[in-house]
Each structure stands twice: as C-alpha cells, then as structure tokens.
Design a protein around this motif. Structure first.
Motif, short mmCIF file in Angstrom:
data_model
loop_
_atom_site.label_atom_id
_atom_site.label_comp_id
_atom_site.label_asym_id
_atom_site.label_seq_id
_atom_site.Cartn_x
_atom_site.Cartn_y
_atom_site.Cartn_z
N ILE A 254 6.24 78.60 9.31
CA ILE A 254 4.72 78.59 9.19
C ILE A 254 4.20 77.05 9.34
O ILE A 254 4.81 76.16 8.42
CB ILE A 254 4.47 79.05 7.84
CG1 ILE A 254 4.76 80.54 7.73
CG2 ILE A 254 2.87 79.16 7.88
CD1 ILE A 254 4.57 81.32 6.42
N GLY B 238 3.87 80.52 1.26
CA GLY B 238 5.09 80.74 2.09
C GLY B 238 6.16 81.63 1.26
O GLY B 238 6.62 82.67 1.56
N ILE C 261 11.31 83.17 5.13
CA ILE C 261 10.39 81.99 6.08
C ILE C 261 11.33 80.78 5.83
O ILE C 261 11.08 80.18 4.62
CB ILE C 261 9.19 81.89 5.28
CG1 ILE C 261 8.52 83.63 5.49
CG2 ILE C 261 8.25 80.86 6.08
CD1 ILE C 261 7.12 83.55 4.90
N LYS D 245 8.33 75.59 6.15
CA LYS D 245 7.01 75.46 5.98
C LYS D 245 6.80 74.13 6.63
O LYS D 245 7.30 73.12 5.97
CB LYS D 245 6.73 75.62 4.68
CG LYS D 245 6.60 77.00 3.90
CD LYS D 245 7.90 77.12 3.41
CE LYS D 245 8.42 78.57 3.23
NZ LYS D 245 9.78 78.84 2.58
N ALA E 55 -0.48 84.91 6.01
CA ALA E 55 -0.47 83.46 5.61
C ALA E 55 -2.20 83.04 5.82
O ALA E 55 -2.66 82.39 4.81
CB ALA E 55 0.36 82.68 6.20
#
Lengths: 452, 89
Positions: free
Chosen positions: A24, A60, A71, A74, A261
């Motif tokens: 992300i 996240g 995930i 970040k 998000a």
C-alpha cells in the motif's frame, strides 16, 4: 452464499501460494514544501509526511488482521524532489534525502520513493544538483529510493542524461562498496516513467496526481503458478484463460484493500497496479510460471513468447477486477528478487541479452541485475540507452536497475538481504560503447510520438 | 459486520461446541454453518454476525486463536468481504 470450497481456495492461496498485497503506497505531494532556506524546506517535508502518513502502517496492519491477507509493505511516494528542492539555496540536496529518511523512520515505512528528477528533454539547475547528490543520498540512507526519467516517447532520449546516469550508478556502487553496491538497488533509470507507480524503487508521486492518494500493488506469482499446474499439456488458449481467471481473483483482493485503506485513511483511491511481483521466497517466482508453461529453464528459446502471454493475460484478467488500473501493471522480472531467475542465471540459461528481449513484452526492464564491478560507465550508459530505446519506440515504460558490484566478477554472488534478494554477477559485452555514449545530445522522438 | 470463521483440524467430538461457546460468550451470532470431513480432517466454516460483539476484531481474533491452540485446531476469522470480492463479480 460463499461455499466452503471457495473459502478454502482463498485460504490456500494466502497460506501456501504466497498471495499477498505487495504494497500500500501513499502518494504525497510535496509541491507546497519549497523554501529558499533548505532547512525550512526539509522541516516542511518532514512535517507533511509524518502528518499525512502517521496512521498508514497502523491502518495497513488493521486491514491485514481483519481480512486475513498479508500486506507486505507500507510505503510512501513523494513529488520528484528536484521540483521541490530547486528553489532552495545550496548545491547539496543530500539534506532532503535525510529528511525523507527521518520521516520514513518516524512513520514506520520501509521505503520512501521520490528522490527523483525528470530530465527526458533536458536538465534544470535543480535536476543537476539532485542527480549529483544521489550517490551520497543513497549511501547515507536506508529507506530512500531514487529514480531519474531520461526518455519519453514524446521527447526522445536525453543522451546527456543517459551518460550522466551511467557515471552516477558507478558512483553509487563505490559509495556503498562494502555493502555490495546496495545504493544501486535503490536507483532506477526510467524511460516513460509513470506517475502513480506504487512499487519501489521507482515510485514517485507525479505532478498530475492529487494532494494525497492511495495506490496498491498486488502480487501472486505463486498463485498463477499453482493454477497452471492444473492445466499441464493443455494448449495455450487454456493457459491464457487460466491466468486471466487467476489474475482477476488476485486483483480483486487489491481493489478491496485499496478501497478499505482509502476509506479508513480518508485519502482518495488512485489505482491498483496489476503487476506480478516476485520475491526471493520459494514458490513466489515469475520464472517458475514460465517454466511451468514448458520451458526447461527460463531464458531458453520461447521465453519471450511465454512472458508475452503471461503479461497480457494478467492485464486482461486484472483490468475487470479493478475500477482504476495504473502504475506499471505487468509482470516484473527483477533477477535477484526471483529465486527461479537466479537459478537460471547460475545454470547459464539466462543472459542480459535475453532479459533485454523479455523487457520488450513485459514490465519493466533490466531489473536488479548484478554486473562486474569494473564495468565501464560507458557500457552501463549504453545498457540504459538500449532499454530507453525499447520503451520509447514501443510506447511503454522501461527501466534499468543495475548493480556494478565492487570487487566482484562474473560468477561471484552478492546478497542484498530481504526483498532485494541475492544476485549472481552476469557478464556484459566486452566491446566498448564509449564513443557512442560520449556523443551526448538527444535522440529525437520517434515518428510514433506524432499522434495528433 | 459479517465474518467467516474457518476451523480446520483432526476430527473428534466437541469441536463445534468448543468454538460456538467462545462465539456465544462474546455475543457473536452464527448465521450459517457448513462442515465437511476431508480424509480425517474436519473443516468447518461459519458465517457470523459481529454486530452484537463487544470485543474489537483484534481481540476476538485473539480469543479464537487461543481456543484453537487449546483444542489443537487452526481457527481463523476473516471479514466476509474478502471472499465475496474474490469469488463473486
């Protein structure tokens, strides 16, 4: 109602086939952080990043827990720093990189991209200062990533920049010689760079982007590989269909996470990047997919065709799964980050020349390739020029992320650790390109740039 | 919020009871259950409603995981959206 088979399939993809959201990435505009006083500008940059991205990692992790999907990264991308730093006094832009590093550490992201300049048609004073600062900036920071765009289809290739970047890459290697030249792993030279790429090391927040945005990169080579195992011996029509269906499922994860998000952080959703990004983990390899199609070892004849099919099918499957697709969107072939690619290099089936051909049909370019430490700057520049030409003529993004490993020669290996992986040093052509590179100037934009 | 609880482990008496009592204690309503035994492995999925649950998602995950560890089962809870997104257009 979702049935038990579907639930188990999703869980298996995550648990056994390394399905994850690769990153992300929060894009942040720093255009309002210029200041004649370099220290004030750095403070503004630090404050803005830590304010906007303060909850990025925590959010996240929350999503990760609730949806049960990892995930992995970040990250943050920012406005190409040359644009922001240009109005400041002084010739040394390293303090800007240090400010980015401090901000990245404070918010807990593992990479921050955008120590960048866009010089496809020429340099401004700020661009030159930024490029001159790259070796020290990358040597003194861990998380800062840098990129320089040297060509576009519309502008042609800035060969002065190509020459300069060959020299800069060597300086980066020397500045981090005790760490295998790791600074080079954080520096990408682009043609047709995109403004919304969430993947490192080439991410920056383009000038057409909003104040702040969330872009998501998905991954899942292992899932595609596993799906292809079920169609052994079938014709390519079946292979393409299978990849499309799998890519659809993978991308839907990305879309879901991106929306979530964006909602939780109160930041608009930008794009999902449909790239198949490998990691050094076993079972997370693009090379494995190509070999599953019937190639004994990646790099042998047929590899380009296999990759073309894979790249196209991933896009076709992914595009319907997401509202906005962007970034680089294609299969990545970073050599050191893909266990199957490294294996192929070690057994002599994969060469730089074949990789160059492969970059014509996939995203992104000659990526994470280790070459001998004594490779001349002119040769590195010429490798960049070749990649830029492929990008410019074919209207696609290409890039070079190459590491001339200090003190190492063909057959040696170097370990960059973590996601950057382990590379074997590959041979380059021994004939000189110096006279070609020393010409400088610009290679004009191709005929296909005239589209109006 | 709706979520899917999946339980995988060696089949034996009382698995459903153990998991359901944890859910009941925390005000989680079970909307649907489906289960099967593959080889000797027990696989169960439950669609649950968390609107009456006072714990946060993270806390509920923790107590379910703890129960799983005690019982020798793999227990996970994920929001329903992830499965819908992947398997439904």
């Amino acid at each position: 109602m979702i049935n038990i088979g579907e639930i188990l399939q999703t869980i298996e993809m995550i648990d056994q086939q390394n399905l994850d959201i690769r990153t992300i990435t929060m894009g942040i505009s720093l255009r309002d952080c210029s200041h004649p006083d370099i220290k004030k500008s750095c403070d503004k940059i630090y404050d803005k990043i830590t304010t906007l991205a303060g909850r990025l990692v925590e959010t996240g992790e929350e999503i990760e827990r609730e949806f049960g999907i990892p995930i992995v990264n970040k990250r943050i991308s920012v406005t190409p720093l040359a644009l922001v730093a240009e109005s400041s006094d002084g010739d040394d832009f390293v303090p800007f990189a240090l400010a980015l590093e401090r901000a990245a550490k404070e918010v807990g992201v593992n990479f921050i991209g955008g120590f960048s300049a866009l010089v496809h048609k020429g340099f401004t004073k700020g661009d030159r200062k930024l490029i001159a600062s790259i070796p020290e900036a990358l040597a003194r920071t861990e998380r800062v990533c840098s990129s320089v765009n040297v060509a576009t289809t519309r502008a042609g290739i800035n060969m002065d920049a190509v020459r300069l970047m060959g020299e800069t890459i060597l300086k980066c290697a020397h500045a981090t010689s005790e760490a295998g030249g790791i600074a080079c792993a954080k520096l990408v030279v682009f043609a047709n760079a995109v403004e919304d790429n969430p993947f490192m090391a080439g991410a920056f927040h383009g000038t057409g982007e909003p104040e702040c945005v969330i872009n998501v990169g998905v991954s899942g080579p292992g899932v595609v590989h596993m799906a292809l195992k079920s169609c052994a011996g079938e014709p390519f029509d079946v292979v393409a269909e299978t990849i499309k269906k799998t890519a659809f499922k993978i991308t839907r994860m990305g879309q879901l996470v991106a929306r979530e998000a964006s909602k939780r952080l109160g930041v608009p959703f930008g794009v999902v990047d449909l790239s198949l990004a490998p990691t050094p983990a076993i079972g997370d390899s693009v090379a494995d997919i190509l070999e599953e199609m019937g190639l004994e070892s990646v790099g042998t004849h047929g590899t380009t065709a296999a990759l073309a099919l894979l790249n196209d099918a991933v896009k076709k499957g992914g595009v319907m799964a997401s509202g906005h697709v962007g970034g680089l969107s294609g299969a990545f072939i970073p050599v050191s980050e893909d266990a199957g690619m490294i294996r192929a290099v070690n057994r002599g089936s994969l060469s730089i020349d074949k990789l160059e051909a492969m970059t014509c049909v996939c995203s992104v370019g000659l990526d994470m390739i280790a070459v001998p430490g004594d490779t001349p700057a002119g040769t590195i520049s010429a490798i960049i020029a070749d990649e830029a030409a492929i990008g410019v003529i074919n209207n696609k993004t290409t890039a070079v992320r190459i590491i001339p490993v200090p003190g190492k020669t063909v057959g040696d290996s170097v370990d960059f650790g973590g996601l950057l992986g382990k590379a074997s040093v590959m041979p380059v052509n021994q004939f000189s390109s110096d006279a070609f590179i020393s010409r400088g100037g610009r290679i004009p934009a191709p005929l296909n740039s005239l589209r109006n | 919020m709706r979520a899917i609880v999946t339980v995988i482990g060696k089949d034996r008496v009382g698995i459903i009871a153990a998991i359901c009592s944890v859910l009941a204690k925390n005000g989680v309503n079970v909307l649907d259950i489906s289960q099967t035994v593959l080889q000797e492995y027990f696989t169960m999925m439950m669609l649950v409603d968390l609107s009456g649950c006072e714990k946060t998602f993270a806390e509920l995950t923790r107590v379910l995981n703890e129960e799983g560890e005690r019982e020798g089962l793999s227990v996970r809870i994920q929001r329903e959206d992830i499965f819908k997104a992947m398997h439904r257009i």
